[in-house]
Scaffold this motif. Structure first.
Motif, PDB file in Angstrom:
ATOM      1  N   TRP A  39       0.957  -1.221  -0.009  1.00  0.00           N
ATOM      2  CA  TRP A  39      -0.038  -0.133  -0.363  1.00  0.00           C
ATOM      3  C   TRP A  39       0.886   1.179   0.064  1.00  0.00           C
ATOM      4  CZ3 TRP A  39      -4.752   0.097  -1.394  1.00  0.00           C
ATOM      5  CH2 TRP A  39      -5.484  -1.144  -1.452  1.00  0.00           C
ATOM      6  N   ILE A  40       2.036   1.057   0.806  1.00  0.00           N
ATOM      7  CA  ILE A  40       2.731   2.425   0.925  1.00  0.00           C
ATOM      8  C   ILE A  40       3.455   2.566  -0.805  1.00  0.00           C
ATOM      9  CG2 ILE A  40       5.024   3.133   1.691  1.00  0.00           C
ATOM     10  CD1 ILE A  40       4.295   1.752   4.283  1.00  0.00           C
ATOM     11  N   GLY A  41       3.935   1.497  -1.293  1.00  0.00           N
ATOM     12  CA  GLY A  41       4.297   1.594  -2.625  1.00  0.00           C
ATOM     13  C   GLY A  41       3.315   2.146  -3.569  1.00  0.00           C
ATOM     14  N   LEU A  42       2.017   1.626  -3.419  1.00  0.00           N
ATOM     15  CA  LEU A  42       1.075   2.051  -4.409  1.00  0.00           C
ATOM     16  C   LEU A  42       0.946   3.717  -4.260  1.00  0.00           C
ATOM     17  CD1 LEU A  42      -1.158   1.367  -6.605  1.00  0.00           C
ATOM     18  CD2 LEU A  42      -2.533   0.965  -4.312  1.00  0.00           C
ATOM     19  N   VAL A  43       0.901   4.049  -2.901  1.00  0.00           N
ATOM     20  CA  VAL A  43       0.563   5.561  -2.885  1.00  0.00           C
ATOM     21  C   VAL A  43       1.680   6.449  -3.270  1.00  0.00           C
ATOM     22  CG1 VAL A  43       0.372   7.201  -0.885  1.00  0.00           C
ATOM     23  CG2 VAL A  43      -0.904   5.198  -0.680  1.00  0.00           C
ATOM     24  N   PHE A  44       2.836   5.823  -2.939  1.00  0.00           N
ATOM     25  CA  PHE A  44       4.160   6.672  -3.536  1.00  0.00           C
ATOM     26  C   PHE A  44       4.329   6.463  -4.867  1.00  0.00           C
ATOM     27  CE2 PHE A  44       5.339   6.808   0.954  1.00  0.00           C
ATOM     28  CZ  PHE A  44       5.855   8.143   1.263  1.00  0.00           C
ATOM     29  N   CYS A  45       3.872   5.451  -5.762  1.00  0.00           N
ATOM     30  CA  CYS A  45       3.941   5.435  -7.075  1.00  0.00           C
ATOM     31  C   CYS A  45       3.048   6.402  -7.854  1.00  0.00           C
ATOM     32  CB  CYS A  45       3.549   4.057  -7.512  1.00  0.00           C
ATOM     33  SG  CYS A  45       3.562   3.817  -9.309  1.00  0.00           S
ATOM     34  N   LEU A  82      10.525   3.706  -6.946  1.00  0.00           N
ATOM     35  CA  LEU A  82      10.629   3.286  -5.659  1.00  0.00           C
ATOM     36  C   LEU A  82       9.117   2.859  -5.368  1.00  0.00           C
ATOM     37  CD1 LEU A  82      13.116   4.852  -3.492  1.00  0.00           C
ATOM     38  CD2 LEU A  82      13.285   2.637  -4.411  1.00  0.00           C
ATOM     39  N   GLY A  83       8.321   3.613  -5.390  1.00  0.00           N
ATOM     40  CA  GLY A  83       6.955   3.253  -5.162  1.00  0.00           C
ATOM     41  C   GLY A  83       6.425   2.000  -6.166  1.00  0.00           C
ATOM     42  N   PHE A  84       6.626   2.021  -7.202  1.00  0.00           N
ATOM     43  CA  PHE A  84       6.248   0.954  -8.109  1.00  0.00           C
ATOM     44  C   PHE A  84       6.930  -0.493  -7.446  1.00  0.00           C
ATOM     45  CE2 PHE A  84       7.484  -1.575 -11.813  1.00  0.00           C
ATOM     46  CZ  PHE A  84       6.031  -1.770 -12.501  1.00  0.00           C
ATOM     47  N   MET A  85       8.258  -0.241  -7.461  1.00  0.00           N
ATOM     48  CA  MET A  85       9.002  -1.535  -6.919  1.00  0.00           C
ATOM     49  C   MET A  85       8.483  -2.045  -5.854  1.00  0.00           C
ATOM     50  SD  MET A  85      12.781  -0.194  -7.832  1.00  0.00           S
ATOM     51  CE  MET A  85      13.797  -1.537  -7.542  1.00  0.00           C
ATOM     52  N   LEU A  86       7.988  -1.065  -4.948  1.00  0.00           N
ATOM     53  CA  LEU A  86       7.608  -1.909  -3.399  1.00  0.00           C
ATOM     54  C   LEU A  86       6.218  -2.089  -3.448  1.00  0.00           C
ATOM     55  CD1 LEU A  86       9.065   0.928  -0.892  1.00  0.00           C
ATOM     56  CD2 LEU A  86       9.902  -1.457  -1.130  1.00  0.00           C
ATOM     57  N   GLY A  87       5.257  -1.549  -4.380  1.00  0.00           N
ATOM     58  CA  GLY A  87       4.010  -1.872  -4.255  1.00  0.00           C
ATOM     59  C   GLY A  87       3.857  -2.887  -5.610  1.00  0.00           C
ATOM     60  N   PHE A  88       4.635  -3.491  -6.008  1.00  0.00           N
ATOM     61  CA  PHE A  88       4.500  -4.057  -7.331  1.00  0.00           C
ATOM     62  C   PHE A  88       3.193  -5.046  -7.359  1.00  0.00           C
ATOM     63  CE2 PHE A  88       4.998  -7.577 -10.460  1.00  0.00           C
ATOM     64  CZ  PHE A  88       4.962  -6.968 -11.612  1.00  0.00           C
ATOM     65  N   GLY A  89       3.470  -5.839  -6.389  1.00  0.00           N
ATOM     66  CA  GLY A  89       2.506  -6.944  -5.979  1.00  0.00           C
ATOM     67  C   GLY A  89       0.983  -6.432  -5.995  1.00  0.00           C
ATOM     68  N   LEU A  90       0.882  -5.541  -5.428  1.00  0.00           N
ATOM     69  CA  LEU A  90      -0.454  -4.681  -5.221  1.00  0.00           C
ATOM     70  C   LEU A  90      -0.969  -4.064  -6.172  1.00  0.00           C
ATOM     71  CD1 LEU A  90      -2.605  -4.462  -2.848  1.00  0.00           C
ATOM     72  CD2 LEU A  90      -1.742  -2.228  -2.435  1.00  0.00           C
ATOM     73  N   ILE A  91      -0.234  -3.279  -6.935  1.00  0.00           N
ATOM     74  CA  ILE A  91      -0.349  -2.733  -8.161  1.00  0.00           C
ATOM     75  C   ILE A  91      -0.583  -3.722  -9.301  1.00  0.00           C
ATOM     76  CG2 ILE A  91       0.567  -1.255 -10.290  1.00  0.00           C
ATOM     77  CD1 ILE A  91       2.219  -0.051  -7.925  1.00  0.00           C
ATOM     78  N   ASN A  92       0.122  -4.806  -9.241  1.00  0.00           N
ATOM     79  CA  ASN A  92      -0.368  -5.986 -10.173  1.00  0.00           C
ATOM     80  C   ASN A  92      -2.012  -6.484  -9.871  1.00  0.00           C
ATOM     81  OD1 ASN A  92       0.194  -7.508 -12.329  1.00  0.00           O
ATOM     82  ND2 ASN A  92       1.466  -9.057 -11.242  1.00  0.00           N
ATOM     83  N   ARG A 110       9.835  -4.364 -13.883  1.00  0.00           N
ATOM     84  CA  ARG A 110      10.257  -4.750 -12.679  1.00  0.00           C
ATOM     85  C   ARG A 110      11.474  -5.560 -12.549  1.00  0.00           C
ATOM     86  NH1 ARG A 110      10.779  -6.514  -7.930  1.00  0.00           N
ATOM     87  NH2 ARG A 110       9.402  -6.545  -6.093  1.00  0.00           N
ATOM     88  N   GLU A 111      11.647  -6.559 -13.380  1.00  0.00           N
ATOM     89  CA  GLU A 111      12.945  -7.288 -13.627  1.00  0.00           C
ATOM     90  C   GLU A 111      14.213  -6.636 -13.850  1.00  0.00           C
ATOM     91  OE1 GLU A 111      12.002 -10.505 -16.251  1.00  0.00           O
ATOM     92  OE2 GLU A 111      10.489 -11.607 -14.889  1.00  0.00           O
ATOM     93  N   LYS A 112      13.865  -5.434 -14.693  1.00  0.00           N
ATOM     94  CA  LYS A 112      15.060  -4.606 -15.128  1.00  0.00           C
ATOM     95  C   LYS A 112      15.499  -3.700 -13.991  1.00  0.00           C
ATOM     96  CE  LYS A 112      13.760  -4.407 -20.034  1.00  0.00           C
ATOM     97  NZ  LYS A 112      13.813  -3.387 -20.932  1.00  0.00           N
ATOM     98  N   ILE A 113      14.360  -3.183 -13.115  1.00  0.00           N
ATOM     99  CA  ILE A 113      14.892  -2.337 -12.042  1.00  0.00           C
ATOM    100  C   ILE A 113      14.991  -3.090 -10.588  1.00  0.00           C
ATOM    101  CG2 ILE A 113      13.986  -0.302 -13.301  1.00  0.00           C
ATOM    102  CD1 ILE A 113      11.413  -0.688 -11.688  1.00  0.00           C
ATOM    103  N   ALA A 114      14.490  -4.154 -10.411  1.00  0.00           N
ATOM    104  CA  ALA A 114      14.742  -4.903  -9.119  1.00  0.00           C
ATOM    105  C   ALA A 114      16.070  -4.844  -8.704  1.00  0.00           C
ATOM    106  CB  ALA A 114      14.061  -5.897  -9.125  1.00  0.00           C
TER     107      ALA A 114
END
Length: 141
Positions: A39-45, A82-92, A110-114
């Motif tokens: 959720w934090i990642g989604l918000v920051f994304c 960073l938000g995308f990376m942290l919230g990837f699962g929820l965003i997906n 995500r595989e490129k930037i992880a």
């Protein structure tokens, strides 16, 4: 200034190994935050994406405050990434679940930037600190 503070907080969440090596008791704090990481990642994304849009809408600042505009844009790019990376699962799960093509593209991105998450987190700490300093030095808003 709020942009810089939030970017620093996001970066701290993104680089847990760095924090754990410095403070052993930080593991407990990070364990408390971990369930909310998506959720934090989604918000920051979305916050970062909105900041990028704000920077683009305020292109006029390039003539009056170019350093502040570049700082704002850079900070928001780091925040959105960073938000995308942290919230990837929820965003997906929430946003991309309806389109398999979008899921595949997001997974490739995500595989490129992880592998760069730790470095990006450190960059976020630096850019966040600079955003705070720049908000005092080049106050535009």
């Amino acid at each position: 200034m709020i942009w810089g503070i939030t970017l620093i907080l996001l970066s701290i969440i993104a680089v847990p190994s760095l924090i754990l090596s410095k403070k052993p008791n930080a593991k407990e704090l990070l364990a408390k935050v971990e369930p909310y990481q998506g959720w934090i990642g989604l918000v920051f994304c979305f916050w970062g994406a909105w900041g990028i849009i704000t920077a683009i809408l305020n292109l006029g600042w390039l003539t009056s405050a170019p350093i502040w505009w570049i700082t704002l844009l850079a900070g928001n790019i780091v925040s959105a990434t960073l938000g995308f990376m942290l919230g990837f699962g929820l965003i997906n799960k929430l946003v991309l679940a309806k389109s398999e093509e979008a899921q595949e593209k997001a997974e490739q991105l995500r595989e490129k930037i992880a592998p760069k998450q730790g470095k990006l987190g450190v960059l976020g700490l630096i850019v966040g600190a600079w955003m705070i300093a720049a908000s005092f030095l080049f106050s535009v808003v």
